[in-house]
Design an enzyme around this catalytic site. Structure first.
Site, PDB file in Angstrom:
ATOM      1  N   ASP A   1       0.838  -1.187   0.000  1.00 57.00           N
ATOM      2  CA  ASP A   1       0.000   0.000   0.000  1.00 57.00           C
ATOM      3  C   ASP A   1       0.879   1.245   0.000  1.00 57.00           C
ATOM      4  O   ASP A   1       1.151   1.836   1.033  1.00 57.00           O
ATOM      5  CB  ASP A   1      -0.906  -0.031   1.234  1.00 57.00           C
ATOM      6  CG  ASP A   1      -2.056   0.944   1.097  1.00 57.00           C
ATOM      7  OD1 ASP A   1      -2.225   1.504  -0.003  1.00 57.00           O
ATOM      8  OD2 ASP A   1      -2.764   1.151   2.094  1.00 57.00           O
TER       9      ASP A   1
ATOM     10  N   CYS B   1     -17.822   7.281  42.957  1.00 54.96           N
ATOM     11  CA  CYS B   1     -18.378   7.386  41.607  1.00 54.96           C
ATOM     12  C   CYS B   1     -18.743   5.985  41.094  1.00 54.96           C
ATOM     13  O   CYS B   1     -17.880   5.125  40.965  1.00 54.96           O
ATOM     14  CB  CYS B   1     -17.359   8.039  40.671  1.00 54.96           C
ATOM     15  SG  CYS B   1     -17.894   8.074  38.948  1.00 54.96           S
TER      16      CYS B   1
END
Ligand code: IVH
Length: 679
Positions: free
Chosen positions: A128, A442
Site C-alpha cells: 500500500d 463514583c
C-alpha cells in the site's frame, strides 16, 4: 449513507462526481492533503464508471475515468513511460471464492479443460504505497519516476536516490536498459515515529503511511525525502533491452533480488486455486504483524508466455488480479460526543458515529482520547470524519473533512463535573487528561474497578462481567471488591438473567478466587500506573503485602523499573485509609495469597550495575546469564550507553563491542562475569 446526495439527472450526477473526483485528485496528488479516504474515492469513481457505461453519451474526454492516475505535479519534471505503467484489475477481496473465480476465468481464457494441469501463479502482497519505475542503464540507476497517469509520470530521481534499500548500481548487470517497477511505502514504525514527532511539534499528522510516503517521495527538496526512511519492494518489469528475460514472473523477481533489488519474501508460486487460497489465508493471518501496510493480495499468471497470450482488456492485463481487503478507513458523520469515566476516573470523550463498516466490523463509536486530541483534529459535532480501524486496534477518528462541515455543527466542551456522579473534574498535573475526583464514590469508577478486580489477569472471577457488575452496583449490593465475597445464593439468584445454575457458578468462581498469588492480588487492586509486570516486580521485591504497604517512596524506587510516578502512586494508594480498609475486609472475607520471601534485588552486591550481553557465551545461555546478574541485583540492558558498566562479550560479539569501546565501557568475558558474581 454519508456522502450520498439525492441524485437528480444522470448528467448532473456525472458532472458533480467528476468535480468531486478531480478535487480529490488535486488534493491528494498536488497538495498532499487528502480530502477523502480511498474507499470513498473508489466508490465515487466506480459510480462514475457505471454512469458512463449506462449512458455513453455522458462520457467526456477529460473524465477522470479516462486516465489511470492523476496529473503530474507541474513543478516536478515530466517523464514519459516508454512502456505504459498499467494498473491491475482490482476486486474487493472475496476470500477463497475470489481466488477460485480468478483461476476459473484464466482457465476459460486459456481454453483449458478439467483434465489440464493446474495453472501456475505468482502470489504476492499488494503493497500500500506508490507505484514507482526505476530505470537502470548499464546497471546504473538513471531515472526514477512515479506512475502519474500511466503514460506520463514525475521525475523523482533525486528523491528515490535517498531510499537506502534501492541500489544505485545493480550487481552483475550490463543490460542497456532494465526498468524495474515496484512500490515505495513507509513502514509502520517509521510512520509512528514521524507522527509522534509532528504531534510533539504541534504539526498536522499524516492520516496513514501511504499519504506520508507520497508526501515525502514527491518532495521538491530531496533532502526532506532523505530525512525519512522510505522503503521499496519491486514487483515487476517495465522496458528491458539487452537482458535475457527469464520465462516466468517468479524467476524475474528472483533475478531482480539477486541483483540486489529489494523483493518481499512473502510471495509464493501457487499451483491452482487451492494454493492461491492457502496463500491468501497465510497472509490474512500474518497481516497485522507485518511491519508495513498491505491492502490485499495480487495473483499473476506466472508464465510470461501465457501472460502474452492472455493480453489486455482496455488498460488492464487479463493475467493479473488484485484482491483488495475491505477498507480500513471510511467516512462517516459524528452524531455526538459522549464522555466515559474509566476505572481511575479518567474522562474520555468518545465519538458517537453514524454506523459504518470498516476494517471488517460495524463501528459506531471511536475514542477521541482527550480534549487536546479533539482540538488537534478541529472536530465539531456534526462533522464528517475519516474513521480508521486497522487490525484489532480500537477505532480512531483520524481526520475531519472540513469542507463537509454542516451549518449547524456544534463545538464540544469537556464537562466540568463528572457526568456519572457529579463530582468535580480535575486536570492531571502530569498528563493531558481530565479525571473525576469522586474515586470509589463514583459508580462508574466503582464498576470499572470491580471489572478490573474480577478480570482474567487479576482474580479471574469467571462470569462476573459487564452486565452483572452493572446490576450489583446499581442495586447497591456491592460497593467494594470485598462486598463480592459477601454475596449469597439468594441475592445473586434474584438478579436479572441469573438462573440458579449461573448463580451457583458465580459463587463457585468467587470461592476459587479466594486463593490467589500476591502478584495477581496487587494487580487486582487497580493501583494507578501498576500494570501486570509492575505488580509482579513489586510482589517479588517485597514478598508480602504488608511489606509493600509499608514501603516508603524511596524504598519503592529501589525496585528495578519503578520510577517516581509509579512509586508515588503506590505510596499514595496505601496511604489512603479507605484502601487499607478494603484490603482488611478482603482478608476478613477469607482472601489469601501466597507470600514469598522478598527477593530484594537491590540488596544484591551488583545493585546499581548495568550489564549488556553480546555474542554467544561458552557455558551460559543469555537468559541464564541475565538471571544470574539480576539475582545479584544487577540490571541487564539491551544496548550500550554511557550508563553501561560492563559489556559481557561472547563469541561473534557484534556492534555492541564497538559501542563499548566508544563509550569506554569495561569489556569482560564469561569467566570474569562469574568471578564478579561470586565476589
Ligand atoms: S503488478 C501490470 N504487483 O497496486 C501490473 N502491483 O493496480 C502492474 N501494487 O499500480 C502492477 N503491490 O502500484 C503489482 N505485488 C504487486 C503490487 C502492485 C502493489 C500496486 C501497484 C499497482 C496497483 C494495482
Amino acid at each position: 449513507m454519508p456522502g450520498a446526495r439525492p441524485s437528480s439527472t444522470p448528467a448532473t450526477e456525472a458532472r458533480s462526481l467528476r468535480a468531486a473526483i478531480e478535487r480529490a485528485n488535486h488534493a491528494y496528488y498536488v497538495l498532499d492533503a487528502p480530502v477523502m479516504p480511498d474507499a470513498e474515492y473508489d466508490r465515487l469513481f466506480r459510480r462514475l464508471q457505471e454512469l458512463e457505461a449506462a449512458h455513453p453519451e455522458l462520457m467526456t474526454a477529460d473524465s477522470p475515468t479516462q486516465r489511470v492516475g492523476a496529473p503530474p505535479r507541474a513543478d516536478l519534471p515530466e517523464v514519459r513511460h516508454r512502456v505504459p505503467m498499467l494498473s491491475i484489475r482490482t476486486e474487493t477481496d472475496a476470500g477463497p471464492e475470489g481466488a477460485r473465480a480468478f483461476d476459473a476465468r484464466i482457465r476459460r481464457e486459456l481454453r483449458l479443460v478439467a483434465d489440464d494441469p493446474a495453472v501456475e501463479y505468482s502470489a504476492e502482497l499488494k503493497f500500500d504505497g506508490l507505484a514507482v519505475s526505476l530505470r537502470y542503464e548499464h546497471g546504473v540507476l538513471a531515472r526514477a519516476a512515479t506512475r502519474g497517469d500511466g503514460e506520463v509520470g514525475e521525475d523523482v530521481t533525486p528523491n528515490v536516490r535517498t531510499i537506502r534499500s534501492i541500489p544505485l548500481r545493480l550487481g552483475g548487470v550490463t543490460a542497456a536498459v532494465l526498468e524495474v517497477r515496484g512500490e515505495v511505502f513507509m513502514r509502520r514504525d517509521e510512520f509512528e515515529r514521524l507522527n509522534e514527532r509532528r504531534r510533539a511539534a504541534d504539526e498536522k499528522v499524516f492520516v496513514n503511511p501511504r499519504n506520508a510516503a507520497a508526501g515525502f517521495l514527491r518532495q521538491l527538496d530531496s533532502r526532506i525525502t532523505a530525512s525519512r526512511n522510505l522503503s521499496f519492494y519491486c514487483y515487476g518489469l517495465g522496458e528491458s533491452d539487452g537482458w535475457d528475460v527469464p520465462r516466468t514472473h517468479s524467476a524475474v523477481l528472483a533475478a531482480l533480488s539477486s541483483m540486489g533489488l529489494p523483493v518481499a519474501d512473502d510471495r509464493t508460486v501457487a499451483r491452482g486455486a487451492d494454493e492461491l487460497i492457502a496463500f491468501h489465508a497465510a497472509v490474512a493471518a500474518r497481516r497485522d504483524r507485518l511491519p508495513f501496510d498491505i491492502d490485499g493480495v495480487v495473483y499473476k499468471v506466472n508464465s510470461l508466455e501465457l501472460q502474452r497470450e492472455l493480453g489486455f482488456v482496455s488498460r488492464e492485463p487479463r493475467w493479473a488480479v488484485a484482491h483488495k481487503y475491505p477498507p480500513q478507513e471510511e467516512v462517516t458523520q459524528v452524531l455526538g460526543i459522549d464522555v466515559q469515566v474509566g476505572r481511575t476516573g479518567k474522562i474520555t470523550p468518545v465519538a458517537r458515529l453514524a454506523p459504518v463498516f470498516v476494517g471488517g466490523v460495524t463501528v459506531s463509536n471511536a475514542t477521541l482520547h482527550n480534549e487536546d486530541y479533539i482540538r488537534a483534529l478541529d472536530l465539531m459535532i456534526g462533522d464528517t470524519v475519516t474513521v480508521r480501524r486497522a487490525g484489532d486496534v480500537i477505532p480512531q477518528v483520524v481526520a475531519v473533512l472540513p469542507e463537509r462541515r454542516p451549518a449547524g455543527a456544534r463545538a464540544f466542551a469537556m464537562p466540568t463535573a463528572c457526568p456519572v456522579c457529579g463530582s468535580s473534574v480535575e486536570r492531571d498535573a502530569e498528563e493531558k487528561d481530565l479525571r473525576c475526583s469522586g474515586g470509589l464514590f463514583c459508580p462508574a469508577q466503582r464498576k470499572q474497578a470491580l471489572l478490573h478486580f474480577a478480570g482474567r489477569r487479576a482474580l479471574d472471577i469467571e462470569g462476573l462481567g459487564d452486565k452483572l457488575v452493572e446490576q450489583l452496583v446499581e442495586a447497591d449490593l456491592v460497593r467494594t471488591p470485598a462486598d463480592l465475597f459477601r454475596l449469597d445464593l439468594a441475592t445473586v439468584e434474584q438478579l436479572e438473567r441469573m438462573g440458579r445454575k449461573s448463580a451457583e457458578n458465580l459463587l463457585q468462581a468467587l470461592e476459587r478466587a479466594r486463593h490467589t498469588t500476591l502478584e495477581r492480588f496487587v494487580y487486582a487492586l487497580g493501583v494507578r500506573h501498576v500494570g501486570e509486570s509492575t505488580a509482579r516486580d513489586l510482589a517479588r521485591h517485597f514478598g508480602s503485602l504488608d511489606a509493600l504497604g509499608a514501603a516508603s517512596e524511596a524504598e519503592l524506587l529501589e525496585v528495578p523499573d519503578v520510577g517516581p510516578v509509579v512509586a508515588a502512586s503506590v505510596a499514595r494508594f496505601f496511604a489512603e485509609p479507605h484502601n487499607r480498609e478494603v484490603i482488611a475486609q478482603l482478608r476478613k472475607a477469607g482472601l489469601e495469597w501466597t507470600e514469598g520471601a522478598a527477593q530484594r534485588t537491590a540488596a544484591g552486591h551488583l545493585a546499581g550495575k548495568t550489564f549488556v550481553l553480546t555474542g554467544t557465551l561458552p557455558h551460559w545461555t543469555r537468559d541464564e546469564a541475565k538471571g544470574r546478574i539480576e539475582a545479584a541485583g544487577g540490571k541487564v540492558a539491551g544496548s550500550v550507553s554511557g550508563k553501561t558498566d560492563y559489556v559481557v562479550a561472547g563469541d561473534a560479539a557484534g556492534s555492541k563491542l564497538d559501542k563499548a569501546r566508544e563509550f569506554g565501557v569495561a569489556i569482560i568475558d564469561e569467566a570474569q562475569l562469574k568471578r564478579l558474581l561470586e565476589a
